[in-house]
Design an enzyme around this catalytic site. Structure first.
Site, PDB file in Angstrom:
ATOM      1  N   ASP A  10       0.870  -1.168   0.000  1.00 29.28           N
ATOM      2  CA  ASP A  10       0.000   0.000   0.000  1.00 29.28           C
ATOM      3  C   ASP A  10       0.919   1.235   0.000  1.00 29.28           C
ATOM      4  O   ASP A  10       2.084   1.145   0.417  1.00 29.28           O
ATOM      5  CB  ASP A  10      -0.880  -0.026   1.260  1.00 29.28           C
ATOM      6  N   LEU A  11       0.417   2.361  -0.463  1.00 23.18           N
ATOM      7  CA  LEU A  11       1.257   3.569  -0.528  1.00 23.18           C
ATOM      8  C   LEU A  11       1.089   4.469   0.694  1.00 23.18           C
ATOM      9  O   LEU A  11       1.939   4.487   1.580  1.00 23.18           O
ATOM     10  CB  LEU A  11       0.959   4.352  -1.813  1.00 23.18           C
ATOM     11  N   ASP A  12      -0.013   5.201   0.755  1.00 26.25           N
ATOM     12  CA  ASP A  12      -0.174   6.206   1.810  1.00 26.25           C
ATOM     13  C   ASP A  12      -0.259   5.583   3.203  1.00 26.25           C
ATOM     14  O   ASP A  12      -1.043   4.671   3.449  1.00 26.25           O
ATOM     15  CB  ASP A  12      -1.427   7.038   1.533  1.00 26.25           C
ATOM     16  N   THR A  44      -2.930   0.043  -4.282  1.00 27.13           N
ATOM     17  CA  THR A  44      -3.312   1.324  -3.692  1.00 27.13           C
ATOM     18  C   THR A  44      -4.723   1.739  -4.062  1.00 27.13           C
ATOM     19  O   THR A  44      -5.278   1.276  -5.066  1.00 27.13           O
ATOM     20  CB  THR A  44      -2.313   2.421  -4.165  1.00 27.13           C
ATOM     21  N   LYS A 198      -8.718  -4.713  -2.709  1.00 29.40           N
ATOM     22  CA  LYS A 198      -7.330  -4.976  -3.095  1.00 29.40           C
ATOM     23  C   LYS A 198      -7.027  -6.474  -3.189  1.00 29.40           C
ATOM     24  O   LYS A 198      -6.183  -6.890  -3.973  1.00 29.40           O
ATOM     25  CB  LYS A 198      -6.371  -4.314  -2.109  1.00 29.40           C
ATOM     26  N   ASN A 224      -9.206   0.140   3.843  1.00 32.10           N
ATOM     27  CA  ASN A 224      -9.221  -0.383   2.468  1.00 32.10           C
ATOM     28  C   ASN A 224      -8.157  -1.460   2.253  1.00 32.10           C
ATOM     29  O   ASN A 224      -8.028  -2.006   1.159  1.00 32.10           O
ATOM     30  CB  ASN A 224      -9.058   0.746   1.441  1.00 32.10           C
TER      31      ASN A 224
END
Length: 276
Positions: A10-12, A44, A198, A224
């Site tokens: 995941d990014l953020d 993401t 995801k 998420n």
């Protein structure tokens, strides 16, 4: 011979620091993992255009999961079997009507990389690393501008409307959509088609590379990421993750500010790197 793993990032709040950068530690450990034959993918909620810079920075050559699984594609391989699962436009416009009734701050619809913004808002535009002059922004009432089934809807509600809006979505649209809330400082509600998350994207990519679930490592921090962390044989919650995610994860690492991904992978995969 080390067994090949699929590593989903995941990014953020996970790979990225609060300043939205990839730490030197994370970068070097991920590079070492790729060098040793492991497969690294980004998973993401962001669209392609707001995540491709990190994909390139890591030197990835793998498929990518965007919009929380509503778009699964390969940035470098047009022959790869793209999976795009938008929601019906009729459903989206019904939700937009509810947003108008509630007087939310703004609503944004995305059709892959085309963005429809109900009202001009530079802060929202800045999130997507674009300026209003740049394509792909279309600004104006979604009721008249949105002509296609959107990949996702983003709603920026007023603080005191969050619960009533989510309750409305559950009551009237639960059979056709999924909705999730972004973390602070943006209390944005993101909506995608029912059954999309995801884990859907990760499952498709794992099948493509023939990686079994017990050799899938996934990192996340927000709601998420729940399905992905639950699906992965090695689900890892960040130290800054929500409690619900930590409760279902196999492991909890340190925070995104402390290079939690790099520290975990270094130990779990026995990766030896001299980080300067």
């Amino acid at each position: 011979m080390k067994k090949q793993h699929l590593i989903a990032l995941d990014l953020d709040g996970t790979l990225l620091s609060d300043e939205k950068i990839i730490s030197n530690k994370n970068k070097q450990i991920i590079s070492k993992a790729i060098e040793e034959g492991h497969i690294v993918v980004i998973a993401t909620g962001r669209p392609h255009r707001a995540s491709i810079q990190y994909y390139q920075e890591l030197g990835l050559k793998t498929p990518m999961v965007n919009f929380n699984g509503a778009l699964i594609h390969h940035p470098n391989d047009r022959k790869w079997d793209v999976l795009h699962n938008p929601m019906p436009k009729r459903t989206a416009l019904s939700i937009v009507e509810t947003c108008y009734d509630l007087g939310v701050h703004n609503v944004l619809a995305e059709v892959q990389d085309q963005v429809y913004l109900d009202k001009y808002n530079q802060d929202l535009i800045d999130i997507f690393y674009q300026t209003a002059e740049d394509s792909p922004f279309v600004i104006g009432s979604l009721k008249s501008k949105l002509k296609e089934d959107p990949t996702s809807l983003l709603i920026h509600p007023k603080e005191d409307h969050i619960m009533s809006l989510r309750n409305h979505l559950d009551e009237f649209h639960a059979e056709v959509i999924e909705h999730r809330k972004w973390g602070a400082p943006w209390n944005v509600i993101e909506i995608v088609k029912k059954g999309i998350n995801k884990a859907v994207g990760l499952r498709k990519i794992a099948h493509y590379y023939q990686i079994p679930e017990d050799r899938i490592i996934a990192f996340g921090d927000e709601d998420n990421d729940l399905e992905m962390i639950d699906y992965a044989g090695v689900g890892v919650a960040m130290g800054n993750a929500i409690d619900q995610l930590k409760s279902i994860a196999n492991h909890v690492t340190v925070t995104n500010e402390e290079s939690g991904i790099g520290l975990f992978l270094e130990e779990y995969l026995n990766l030896k790197v001299n980080v300067k």
